[in-house]
Design a protein around this motif. Structure first.
Motif, short mmCIF file in Angstrom:
data_model
loop_
_atom_site.label_atom_id
_atom_site.label_comp_id
_atom_site.label_asym_id
_atom_site.label_seq_id
_atom_site.Cartn_x
_atom_site.Cartn_y
_atom_site.Cartn_z
N UNK A 186 -28.05 -18.36 -7.84
CA UNK A 186 -27.64 -16.96 -7.80
C UNK A 186 -26.71 -16.70 -8.98
N UNK A 187 -27.07 -15.72 -9.79
CA UNK A 187 -26.28 -15.38 -10.98
C UNK A 187 -25.62 -14.03 -10.76
N UNK A 188 -24.33 -13.96 -11.07
CA UNK A 188 -23.56 -12.73 -10.94
C UNK A 188 -22.96 -12.41 -12.30
N UNK A 189 -23.33 -11.27 -12.85
CA UNK A 189 -22.81 -10.85 -14.14
C UNK A 189 -22.10 -9.51 -13.99
N UNK A 190 -20.87 -9.45 -14.47
CA UNK A 190 -20.09 -8.22 -14.49
C UNK A 190 -19.77 -7.90 -15.94
N UNK A 191 -20.15 -6.70 -16.37
CA UNK A 191 -19.87 -6.28 -17.74
C UNK A 191 -19.34 -4.86 -17.74
N UNK A 192 -18.49 -4.58 -18.71
CA UNK A 192 -18.02 -3.22 -18.94
C UNK A 192 -18.65 -2.75 -20.24
N UNK A 193 -19.38 -1.66 -20.15
CA UNK A 193 -20.11 -1.13 -21.30
C UNK A 193 -19.46 0.17 -21.77
N UNK A 194 -19.35 0.32 -23.08
CA UNK A 194 -18.79 1.54 -23.66
C UNK A 194 -19.81 2.10 -24.64
N UNK A 195 -20.18 3.36 -24.43
CA UNK A 195 -21.17 4.03 -25.27
C UNK A 195 -20.58 5.32 -25.81
N UNK A 196 -20.39 5.41 -27.14
CA UNK A 196 -19.87 6.67 -27.69
C UNK A 196 -20.97 7.75 -27.67
N UNK A 197 -20.62 8.93 -27.23
CA UNK A 197 -21.55 10.07 -27.22
C UNK A 197 -20.85 11.26 -27.88
N UNK A 198 -21.60 12.29 -28.25
CA UNK A 198 -20.96 13.47 -28.86
C UNK A 198 -19.91 14.14 -27.96
N UNK A 199 -20.04 14.00 -26.67
CA UNK A 199 -19.09 14.63 -25.74
C UNK A 199 -17.96 13.69 -25.32
N UNK A 200 -17.94 12.47 -25.83
CA UNK A 200 -16.92 11.49 -25.47
C UNK A 200 -17.56 10.16 -25.13
N UNK A 201 -16.74 9.18 -24.92
CA UNK A 201 -17.26 7.84 -24.61
C UNK A 201 -17.63 7.74 -23.13
N UNK A 202 -18.75 7.06 -22.89
CA UNK A 202 -19.16 6.72 -21.53
C UNK A 202 -18.76 5.27 -21.31
N UNK A 203 -17.97 5.02 -20.28
CA UNK A 203 -17.56 3.66 -19.92
C UNK A 203 -18.12 3.39 -18.53
N UNK A 204 -18.85 2.30 -18.42
CA UNK A 204 -19.47 1.96 -17.13
C UNK A 204 -19.35 0.47 -16.87
N UNK A 205 -18.89 0.15 -15.69
CA UNK A 205 -18.83 -1.24 -15.23
C UNK A 205 -20.11 -1.51 -14.45
#
Length: 169
Positions: free
Chosen positions: A77-96
């Motif tokens: 069983x593999x568990x991966x947790x990542x925080x992703x940051x995506x710059x967009x024209x309306x601001x950055x999207x941050x998603x865990x």
């Protein structure tokens, strides 16, 4: 000298313990299993559902970053947790994003950030998309097993309580 070979002795079992202590320990275990089931619903299911929504339209996201990421393996069983940051024209999207899947793997995982240009809020990884069926089945099996154990334990508790009160009365 006589032997009791032909004589049947009744088998005596200790009376079942129906004390409140056992019930409390059982309820504690059920609460722990219920917490795991809630964790599946809160942390693991939403990324699986959103990845199904963008699986055909996701593309590598330019300028996206993985700001925090860690994978651990427990047997298969593999568990991966990542925080992703995506710059967009309306601001950055941050998603865990929490990714849970099964399989044999030795070594590190290399990931790319993926996003649907029309839905950048659902940013994900190529690892998550590549293992989408595996993740879905893993989630269903784990959540189903937890739910089945909880229901079976509750049914057994009710039966034991009824049998215990019926024997007393």
């Amino acid at each position: 000298m006589t032997t009791s070979v032909n004589r049947a002795e009744p088998l005596r079992l200790p009376p079942p313990r129906q004390g409140w202590g056992n019930t409390l320990w059982t309820l504690f275990g059920l609460a722990a299993l219920a917490a795991l089931l809630v964790a599946c619903a809160v942390y693991t299911a939403p990324p699986v559902i959103s990845d199904w929504q963008i699986r055909d339209t996701a593309r590598p996201a330019a300028g996206a970053r993985v700001s925090d990421g860690k994978c651990t393996a427990k047997i298969v069983l593999h568990l991966c947790d990542v925080t992703l940051t995506l710059p967009t024209p309306t601001g950055s999207v941050v998603r865990r994003v929490n990714t849970v899947f099964t399989g044999m793997h030795v070594g590190d995982y290399a990931i790319r950030v993926m996003a649907d240009p029309g839905r950048p809020d659902l940013v994900t990884t190529d690892l998550a998309l590549d293992r989408l069926w595996n993740r879905t089945l893993t989630l269903l099996v784990i959540a189903g097993a937890l739910a089945a154990i909880i229901v079976a334990a509750l049914v057994a508790m009710v039966r034991n309580r009824r049998a215990g009160s019926g024997a007393m009365g």
